[in-house]
Design a protein around this motif. Sequence first.
Motif, PDB file in Angstrom:
ATOM      1  N   GLU A 201       4.914  14.146   7.949  1.00 34.47           N
ATOM      2  CA  GLU A 201       4.452  13.441   6.542  1.00 34.47           C
ATOM      3  C   GLU A 201       3.018  12.978   6.645  1.00 34.47           C
ATOM      4  N   LEU A 202       2.739  13.019   5.180  1.00 39.96           N
ATOM      5  CA  LEU A 202       1.405  12.632   4.702  1.00 39.96           C
ATOM      6  C   LEU A 202       1.329  10.950   4.810  1.00 39.96           C
ATOM      7  N   TRP A 203       0.190  10.499   5.204  1.00 46.62           N
ATOM      8  CA  TRP A 203       0.221   8.924   5.183  1.00 46.62           C
ATOM      9  C   TRP A 203      -1.345   8.676   4.837  1.00 46.62           C
ATOM     10  N   VAL A 204      -1.572   7.407   4.296  1.00 44.49           N
ATOM     11  CA  VAL A 204      -2.831   7.101   3.687  1.00 44.49           C
ATOM     12  C   VAL A 204      -2.964   5.794   4.182  1.00 44.49           C
ATOM     13  N   MET A 205      -4.379   5.711   4.855  1.00 42.13           N
ATOM     14  CA  MET A 205      -4.963   4.238   5.263  1.00 42.13           C
ATOM     15  C   MET A 205      -6.088   4.131   4.698  1.00 42.13           C
ATOM     16  N   ASP A 206      -6.429   2.641   4.867  1.00 40.19           N
ATOM     17  CA  ASP A 206      -7.810   2.374   4.514  1.00 40.19           C
ATOM     18  C   ASP A 206      -8.782   2.902   5.550  1.00 40.19           C
ATOM     19  N   ILE A 207      -9.934   2.887   5.045  1.00 36.29           N
ATOM     20  CA  ILE A 207     -11.085   3.333   5.905  1.00 36.29           C
ATOM     21  C   ILE A 207     -11.251   2.869   7.234  1.00 36.29           C
ATOM     22  N   ASP A 208     -10.975   1.845   7.309  1.00 31.88           N
ATOM     23  CA  ASP A 208     -11.043   1.186   8.806  1.00 31.88           C
ATOM     24  C   ASP A 208      -9.687   1.328   9.563  1.00 31.88           C
ATOM     25  N   GLY A 209      -8.519   2.129   9.050  1.00 32.13           N
ATOM     26  CA  GLY A 209      -7.252   2.344   9.708  1.00 32.13           C
ATOM     27  C   GLY A 209      -6.007   1.400   9.394  1.00 32.13           C
ATOM     28  N   SER A 210      -6.350   0.212   8.689  1.00 28.17           N
ATOM     29  CA  SER A 210      -5.571  -0.709   8.213  1.00 28.17           C
ATOM     30  C   SER A 210      -4.574  -0.096   7.158  1.00 28.17           C
ATOM     31  N   ASN A 211      -3.523  -0.615   6.656  1.00 27.96           N
ATOM     32  CA  ASN A 211      -2.634  -0.673   5.869  1.00 27.96           C
ATOM     33  C   ASN A 211      -2.236   0.847   5.752  1.00 27.96           C
ATOM     34  N   PRO A 212      -1.647   1.441   6.578  1.00 31.63           N
ATOM     35  CA  PRO A 212      -1.015   2.637   6.498  1.00 31.63           C
ATOM     36  C   PRO A 212       0.366   2.679   5.676  1.00 31.63           C
ATOM     37  N   LYS A 213       0.178   3.973   4.965  1.00 36.10           N
ATOM     38  CA  LYS A 213       1.161   4.008   3.958  1.00 36.10           C
ATOM     39  C   LYS A 213       1.946   5.313   3.709  1.00 36.10           C
ATOM     40  N   GLN A 214       2.897   5.534   4.057  1.00 35.41           N
ATOM     41  CA  GLN A 214       3.722   6.846   4.016  1.00 35.41           C
ATOM     42  C   GLN A 214       3.634   7.228   2.431  1.00 35.41           C
ATOM     43  N   ILE A 215       3.302   8.549   1.979  1.00 34.37           N
ATOM     44  CA  ILE A 215       3.123   9.070   0.760  1.00 34.37           C
ATOM     45  C   ILE A 215       4.109  10.056   0.524  1.00 34.37           C
ATOM     46  N   THR A 216       4.578  11.119   1.541  1.00 31.99           N
ATOM     47  CA  THR A 216       5.553  12.147   1.171  1.00 31.99           C
ATOM     48  C   THR A 216       6.737  11.821   2.164  1.00 31.99           C
ATOM     49  N   HIS A 217       7.754  12.368   1.583  1.00 33.66           N
ATOM     50  CA  HIS A 217       9.266  11.884   2.424  1.00 33.66           C
ATOM     51  C   HIS A 217      10.103  13.136   2.488  1.00 33.66           C
ATOM     52  N   GLU A 218       9.845  14.382   2.089  1.00 31.03           N
ATOM     53  CA  GLU A 218      10.872  15.554   1.934  1.00 31.03           C
ATOM     54  C   GLU A 218      10.785  16.047   3.499  1.00 31.03           C
ATOM     55  N   LEU A 219      11.890  16.572   3.849  1.00 30.88           N
ATOM     56  CA  LEU A 219      12.034  17.389   5.059  1.00 30.88           C
ATOM     57  C   LEU A 219      11.082  18.735   5.037  1.00 30.88           C
ATOM     58  N   GLY A 220      10.172  18.661   6.075  1.00 23.94           N
ATOM     59  CA  GLY A 220       9.582  19.736   6.331  1.00 23.94           C
ATOM     60  C   GLY A 220       7.783  19.467   6.748  1.00 23.94           C
TER      61      GLY A 220
END
Length: 369
Positions: A201-220
């Motif tokens: 899945e795609l994840w987004v985090m702050d530039i320093d690696g903190s606060n990771p958040k998953q932004i996609t959730h479909e199988l694949g």
Amino acid sequence: MKNYLLACVLFLCLAACNNTGTTSTHSTQERSEASAEDSLRYPQEKHLRNLRQLTFGGNNAEAYFSFDGQKIVFQSDYAAWGVRCDQIFYFDLKAGNMKKQVPRRISNNLGRTTCSYFLPGDSLIVFASTFEADSSCPPPPPRLKGKYVWTVYDSYDIYVADLQGNIVKKLTDTPGYDAEATVSPRGDKIVFTSMRSGDLELWVMDIDGSNPKQITHELGYDGGAFFSPDGSKIVFRASRPKTEEEIREYKELLSRGLVQPTQMEIFVCDADGSNLRQLTHLGKANWAPFFHPSGKKIIFSSNHAYDKGFRFNLYMINLDGSGLEQITYDGVFDAFPMFSPDGKRLIFSSNRNNQGTRDTNLFIADWVE
């Protein structure tokens, strides 16, 4: 990304980021029609001018511009540069090309690396590496009858290094694949692909690696993501297994650390994962997307137009899915396009002019609207 890289064929690295290719099939007559001053460009490539070759051996892919547009960072397996498998290199474009000017290696030449990108300020580079798990190059993907696969190495983590090659920070430290990191033009976020939730899945985090958040959730498999010029959107490639057989095969391969990238489409979403939609419906492998400087179009690589899956060219499409236009015409492989921050140049990987070898080299051209 891979990589090589790039799909890929090549197909890719695509990693997911990697790849290679074969020789070009365009005739010498076609080539001779191009002007002597621009002989590496095919006549149909009307958006490109002053095309020049930057590398001259090995497999070179995923070359991305610095924020000031004067430098590039890329991955290469070119043995003449003292590497055994993909490593990260940095090059100042003012030096010309890499025929005589050897680029600086940023990664430590241990393990395998992929998907590098400049951080704001252009003095630090983010990339993924397997070196902490094993200093040797990991094994290549297995040969599976009738299947082209990429290996998703679970030993990839994401690091930050300076231009002298010193690792200054580790951004990820979770079990499983973490790679394919790219940076928002705003300089505040990093998007990357991770297995930490059990799927790619795609994840987004702050530039320093903190606060990771998953932004996609479909199988694949979701990967190869890039931010729009204003940082408000993200474009990426994805597979979407639907039938019971497709789902079973996807999960079985993934359990072995493999993905089959032969059926992928381009998707777009807001930077927080909202407003997700499929942009292309072309079939086969569509990947390596990047935003046009206007933010209103996507350039990407695809083999949808050809019976044989190894031929990839660059295409451009509007954000509403209209206006598909072919950009490059090499007979084997063009991929990993990126516009310079000012929108005046395009860099990409290609098999053109490889003298009958399987080399994939970097090319840069002026962009003509």
